[in-house]
Design a protein around this motif. Structure first.
Motif, PDB file in Angstrom:
ATOM      1  N   VAL A 290     -64.444  35.152  57.385  1.00 36.77           N
ATOM      2  CA  VAL A 290     -63.573  33.942  57.737  1.00 36.77           C
ATOM      3  C   VAL A 290     -62.209  34.183  56.797  1.00 36.77           C
ATOM      4  CG1 VAL A 290     -64.741  32.884  55.720  1.00 36.77           C
ATOM      5  CG2 VAL A 290     -63.263  31.365  57.705  1.00 36.77           C
ATOM      6  N   THR A 291     -61.185  33.730  57.326  1.00 37.21           N
ATOM      7  CA  THR A 291     -59.817  33.600  56.417  1.00 37.21           C
ATOM      8  C   THR A 291     -59.024  32.626  56.907  1.00 37.21           C
ATOM      9  OG1 THR A 291     -58.217  35.104  55.567  1.00 37.21           O
ATOM     10  CG2 THR A 291     -58.529  35.245  57.940  1.00 37.21           C
ATOM     11  N   LEU A 292     -57.784  32.194  56.312  1.00 34.95           N
ATOM     12  CA  LEU A 292     -56.794  31.298  56.419  1.00 34.95           C
ATOM     13  C   LEU A 292     -55.332  31.980  56.764  1.00 34.95           C
ATOM     14  CD1 LEU A 292     -57.798  28.857  53.620  1.00 34.95           C
ATOM     15  CD2 LEU A 292     -58.694  28.734  56.209  1.00 34.95           C
ATOM     16  N   LEU A 293     -54.688  31.173  57.319  1.00 38.21           N
ATOM     17  CA  LEU A 293     -53.017  31.709  57.417  1.00 38.21           C
ATOM     18  C   LEU A 293     -52.221  30.384  57.502  1.00 38.21           C
ATOM     19  CD1 LEU A 293     -51.851  30.950  60.521  1.00 38.21           C
ATOM     20  CD2 LEU A 293     -53.180  33.231  61.173  1.00 38.21           C
ATOM     21  N   GLY A 294     -50.888  30.709  57.213  1.00 42.48           N
ATOM     22  CA  GLY A 294     -50.172  29.556  57.199  1.00 42.48           C
ATOM     23  C   GLY A 294     -50.392  28.348  56.106  1.00 42.48           C
ATOM     24  N   ASP A 295     -49.743  26.935  56.484  1.00 44.82           N
ATOM     25  CA  ASP A 295     -50.067  25.817  55.562  1.00 44.82           C
ATOM     26  C   ASP A 295     -51.593  25.797  55.199  1.00 44.82           C
ATOM     27  OD1 ASP A 295     -47.597  25.355  55.723  1.00 44.82           O
ATOM     28  OD2 ASP A 295     -47.738  23.825  56.954  1.00 44.82           O
ATOM     29  N   ALA A 296     -52.776  26.275  56.119  1.00 51.73           N
ATOM     30  CA  ALA A 296     -53.990  26.011  55.820  1.00 51.73           C
ATOM     31  C   ALA A 296     -54.273  26.820  54.628  1.00 51.73           C
ATOM     32  CB  ALA A 296     -54.911  26.698  56.841  1.00 51.73           C
ATOM     33  N   ALA A 297     -53.574  28.116  54.323  1.00 51.31           N
ATOM     34  CA  ALA A 297     -53.799  28.757  53.119  1.00 51.31           C
ATOM     35  C   ALA A 297     -52.784  28.709  51.961  1.00 51.31           C
ATOM     36  CB  ALA A 297     -53.405  30.347  53.666  1.00 51.31           C
ATOM     37  N   HIS A 298     -51.568  28.183  52.201  1.00 51.44           N
ATOM     38  CA  HIS A 298     -50.484  28.092  51.140  1.00 51.44           C
ATOM     39  C   HIS A 298     -49.574  27.003  51.447  1.00 51.44           C
ATOM     40  CE1 HIS A 298     -48.314  30.618  53.943  1.00 51.44           C
ATOM     41  NE2 HIS A 298     -49.132  31.383  54.043  1.00 51.44           N
ATOM     42  N   LEU A 299     -49.991  25.897  51.864  1.00 54.74           N
ATOM     43  CA  LEU A 299     -49.133  24.768  51.927  1.00 54.74           C
ATOM     44  C   LEU A 299     -48.292  24.439  50.796  1.00 54.74           C
ATOM     45  CD1 LEU A 299     -48.525  22.200  53.632  1.00 54.74           C
ATOM     46  CD2 LEU A 299     -50.096  20.982  52.277  1.00 54.74           C
ATOM     47  N   SER A 300     -46.833  24.459  50.797  1.00 51.58           N
ATOM     48  CA  SER A 300     -46.035  24.063  49.564  1.00 51.58           C
ATOM     49  C   SER A 300     -44.944  23.114  50.082  1.00 51.58           C
ATOM     50  CB  SER A 300     -45.303  25.690  49.188  1.00 51.58           C
ATOM     51  OG  SER A 300     -44.372  25.957  50.329  1.00 51.58           O
ATOM     52  N   ALA A 301     -44.305  22.624  49.160  1.00 47.90           N
ATOM     53  CA  ALA A 301     -43.087  21.895  49.587  1.00 47.90           C
ATOM     54  C   ALA A 301     -42.074  22.518  50.270  1.00 47.90           C
ATOM     55  CB  ALA A 301     -42.306  21.460  47.893  1.00 47.90           C
ATOM     56  N   PRO A 302     -41.539  21.746  51.112  1.00 47.05           N
ATOM     57  CA  PRO A 302     -40.683  22.381  52.094  1.00 47.05           C
ATOM     58  C   PRO A 302     -39.554  23.288  51.594  1.00 47.05           C
ATOM     59  CG  PRO A 302     -40.944  19.856  52.816  1.00 47.05           C
ATOM     60  CD  PRO A 302     -41.623  20.414  51.573  1.00 47.05           C
ATOM     61  N   ASN A 303     -39.404  24.368  52.064  1.00 44.65           N
ATOM     62  CA  ASN A 303     -38.305  25.388  51.416  1.00 44.65           C
ATOM     63  C   ASN A 303     -38.000  26.293  52.477  1.00 44.65           C
ATOM     64  OD1 ASN A 303     -40.382  27.178  51.830  1.00 44.65           O
ATOM     65  ND2 ASN A 303     -40.944  27.639  49.879  1.00 44.65           N
ATOM     66  N   GLY A 304     -37.949  25.806  53.626  1.00 43.82           N
ATOM     67  CA  GLY A 304     -37.297  26.796  54.798  1.00 43.82           C
ATOM     68  C   GLY A 304     -38.310  27.909  55.136  1.00 43.82           C
ATOM     69  N   GLU A 305     -39.336  28.241  54.577  1.00 48.56           N
ATOM     70  CA  GLU A 305     -40.111  29.454  54.563  1.00 48.56           C
ATOM     71  C   GLU A 305     -41.424  29.209  55.411  1.00 48.56           C
ATOM     72  OE1 GLU A 305     -38.847  32.179  54.242  1.00 48.56           O
ATOM     73  OE2 GLU A 305     -37.267  31.962  52.630  1.00 48.56           O
ATOM     74  N   GLY A 306     -42.039  27.942  55.500  1.00 47.19           N
ATOM     75  CA  GLY A 306     -43.191  27.630  56.021  1.00 47.19           C
ATOM     76  C   GLY A 306     -43.551  28.350  57.416  1.00 47.19           C
ATOM     77  N   ALA A 307     -42.647  28.066  58.380  1.00 48.29           N
ATOM     78  CA  ALA A 307     -42.935  28.455  59.966  1.00 48.29           C
ATOM     79  C   ALA A 307     -42.958  30.033  59.525  1.00 48.29           C
ATOM     80  CB  ALA A 307     -42.133  27.980  60.611  1.00 48.29           C
ATOM     81  N   ASN A 308     -41.987  30.244  59.032  1.00 48.95           N
ATOM     82  CA  ASN A 308     -41.962  31.968  58.860  1.00 48.95           C
ATOM     83  C   ASN A 308     -43.024  32.662  58.506  1.00 48.95           C
ATOM     84  OD1 ASN A 308     -38.698  32.938  60.066  1.00 48.95           O
ATOM     85  ND2 ASN A 308     -38.747  30.732  58.453  1.00 48.95           N
ATOM     86  N   LEU A 309     -43.481  31.939  57.190  1.00 51.03           N
ATOM     87  CA  LEU A 309     -44.509  32.686  56.524  1.00 51.03           C
ATOM     88  C   LEU A 309     -45.787  32.481  57.541  1.00 51.03           C
ATOM     89  CD1 LEU A 309     -44.378  31.546  52.949  1.00 51.03           C
ATOM     90  CD2 LEU A 309     -43.809  34.080  53.876  1.00 51.03           C
ATOM     91  N   ALA A 310     -45.756  31.652  58.267  1.00 50.48           N
ATOM     92  CA  ALA A 310     -47.293  31.519  59.032  1.00 50.48           C
ATOM     93  C   ALA A 310     -47.044  32.256  60.169  1.00 50.48           C
ATOM     94  CB  ALA A 310     -47.258  29.902  59.830  1.00 50.48           C
ATOM     95  N   MET A 311     -46.044  32.693  60.672  1.00 49.76           N
ATOM     96  CA  MET A 311     -46.030  33.817  61.865  1.00 49.76           C
ATOM     97  C   MET A 311     -46.193  35.016  61.153  1.00 49.76           C
ATOM     98  SD  MET A 311     -43.085  32.643  64.471  1.00 49.76           S
ATOM     99  CE  MET A 311     -41.771  32.482  63.315  1.00 49.76           C
ATOM    100  N   LEU A 312     -45.636  35.282  60.047  1.00 41.62           N
ATOM    101  CA  LEU A 312     -45.778  36.744  59.307  1.00 41.62           C
ATOM    102  C   LEU A 312     -47.205  36.850  58.960  1.00 41.62           C
ATOM    103  CD1 LEU A 312     -44.513  39.141  58.456  1.00 41.62           C
ATOM    104  CD2 LEU A 312     -44.129  38.352  56.407  1.00 41.62           C
ATOM    105  N   ASP A 313     -47.984  35.888  58.547  1.00 44.10           N
ATOM    106  CA  ASP A 313     -49.450  35.952  58.235  1.00 44.10           C
ATOM    107  C   ASP A 313     -50.113  36.301  59.509  1.00 44.10           C
ATOM    108  OD1 ASP A 313     -49.126  34.804  55.598  1.00 44.10           O
ATOM    109  OD2 ASP A 313     -49.649  32.826  55.931  1.00 44.10           O
ATOM    110  N   GLY A 314     -49.798  35.588  60.707  1.00 41.63           N
ATOM    111  CA  GLY A 314     -50.564  35.985  61.782  1.00 41.63           C
ATOM    112  C   GLY A 314     -50.247  37.201  62.469  1.00 41.63           C
ATOM    113  N   ALA A 315     -48.940  37.859  62.436  1.00 44.89           N
ATOM    114  CA  ALA A 315     -48.834  39.218  62.772  1.00 44.89           C
ATOM    115  C   ALA A 315     -49.450  40.157  61.864  1.00 44.89           C
ATOM    116  CB  ALA A 315     -47.156  39.322  62.689  1.00 44.89           C
ATOM    117  N   GLU A 316     -49.450  40.050  60.536  1.00 46.60           N
ATOM    118  CA  GLU A 316     -50.225  41.009  59.632  1.00 46.60           C
ATOM    119  C   GLU A 316     -51.476  40.956  59.894  1.00 46.60           C
ATOM    120  OE1 GLU A 316     -48.385  40.711  55.666  1.00 46.60           O
ATOM    121  OE2 GLU A 316     -46.483  41.581  56.333  1.00 46.60           O
TER     122      GLU A 316
END
Length: 373
Positions: A290-316
């Motif tokens: 089991v593992t997590l990605l995106g906001d499930a793993a690292h929800l943070s205050a909005p900084n313009g990176e959330g969606a980008n990080l979630a997609m990069l998490d998924g790809a990697e």
């Protein structure tokens, strides 16, 4: 790899993972609580960065489809003082590396890239539990269950998968956003349209700030940021649109009318969005299967990176599983060891907090100059 992957959540991160797995011939099923792709609006504009989000789309083989939905000119940026004075007016010259797309359009690109039936709609997770030896059971609200030997939580801030790995829960950050929309802005709301310009407009001030985007179809989408307790916001009756609009507008008393029009002239009822974050540097010990990605793993205050990080998490994560088809645990370890420091670094916000005395138009421009932006 013979172990089918079970993904909870059909957001951008979960769908990117599903797409990369599909490219590599790895069986995958995505369970999503929404009843259909059109069950709700999918949010506003996203700037997709060349150093993370676009890398994910390249891994997914979807760059041509991505370029086809880019809204030209939306990287333009304006910074205004609260009296309406324009302190920065930066045109979109096409070299910014952060093209803007509608979140819903990007999600549809990802959905269209998957075989029919990959996403199972209307499957709201009620609980998850470990069965031992890396296997997990997922129970849905309708009583159905699925057992999987590889479970990925891509189910956002209030993840039902996260408790398998961590006791952390999101906490309110002391700030909420109120969303408004102005339609046919150029003809129906010309003053506000002129203030926003062709892309994004920022009007910061201590305790109060306004962000706005010009979306497609000449729509202005505004985010009114307010510092305040949850109790303060709870005292506002958002079921009464007129009363809520008037109460929020009071907080921007004295601001330029072309800015307050983004509140008072909204064509929809204002929507309250309380903001939450997981503890900084959130991580967990490796748990088999089991593992997590995106906001499930690292929800943070909005900084313009959330969606980008979630997609990069998924790809990697997808590429790690493809690289280790006979050793899932090595793949998950490799993925998490890269994801943890990346998300922790990104969550370290360089911008002044909303209550900071430096949260002004001049302060924002000065900070950008110091950082060489």
């Amino acid at each position: 790899m013979h172990t089918p992957v079970t993904i909870i959540g059909a957001g951008l991160g979960g769908l990117t993972l599903a797409r990369v797995l599909h490219i590599h011939g790895i069986p995958v099923t995505v369970f999503e609580s929404e009843s259909s792709p059109s069950a709700r609006a999918q949010g506003g504009l996203l700037d997709i960065h060349d150093y993370n989000g676009q890398l994910a789309l390249k891994a997914a083989g979807l760059m041509d489809e991505f370029h086809a939905i880019v809204l030209e000119g939306r990287q333009a940026l304006r910074v205004l003082d609260r009296d309406g004075t324009v302190l920065l007016d930066q045109a979109d010259d096409g070299t910014g590396g952060r093209p803007e797309v509608q979140r819903g359009d990007l999600r549809q690109v990802l959905l269209d890239s998957l075989p029919a039936g990959t996403v199972r709609w209307g499957h709201k997770v009620s609980r998850t539990r470990a069965l031992g030896e890396g296997r997990h059971e997922v129970t849905f609200a309708d009583g159905g269950t699925v057992v999987t030997s590889l479970l990925v939580g891509a189910d956002g801030a209030w993840s039902r998968v996260r408790p398998l790995l961590s006791t952390a829960t999101p906490e309110y950050i002391g700030k909420s956003v109120v969303e408004t929309y102005l339609f046919d802005a150029g003809t129906r709301h010309p003053a506000a349209a002129k203030a926003v310009g062709g892309g994004m407009m920022i009007a910061p001030s201590p305790g109060r700030e306004i962000f706005a985007h010009r979306e497609k179809d000449d729509t202005l989408h505004a985010y009114l940021g307010l510092s305040g307790s949850q109790e303060w916001f709870a005292a506002i009756d958002f079921a009464d649109a007129a009363a809520a609009t008037a109460r929020i507008a009071e907080e921007f008393d004295g601001w330029a009318p072309e800015l307050t029009a983004l509140i008072t002239d909204s064509d929809v009822a204002p929507v309250l969005r309380p903001l939450y974050a997981l503890p900084p540097g959130h991580r967990w010990e490796r748990v088999p299967g089991v593992t997590l990605l995106g906001d499930a793993a690292h929800l943070s205050a909005p900084n313009g990176e959330g969606a980008n990080l979630a997609m990069l998490d998924g790809a990697e994560l997808g590429e790690a599983l493809a690289a280790h088809p006979d050793d899932v645990e090595t793949a998950l370890t490799e993925y998490e060891q890269a994801m943890f420091p990346r998300s922790a670094e990104t969550a370290t916000d360089e911008m002044p907090g909303i209550d900071s005395a430096d949260n002004t138009a001049h302060g924002l421009i000065d900070l950008a100059a110091e950082k060489g932006r």
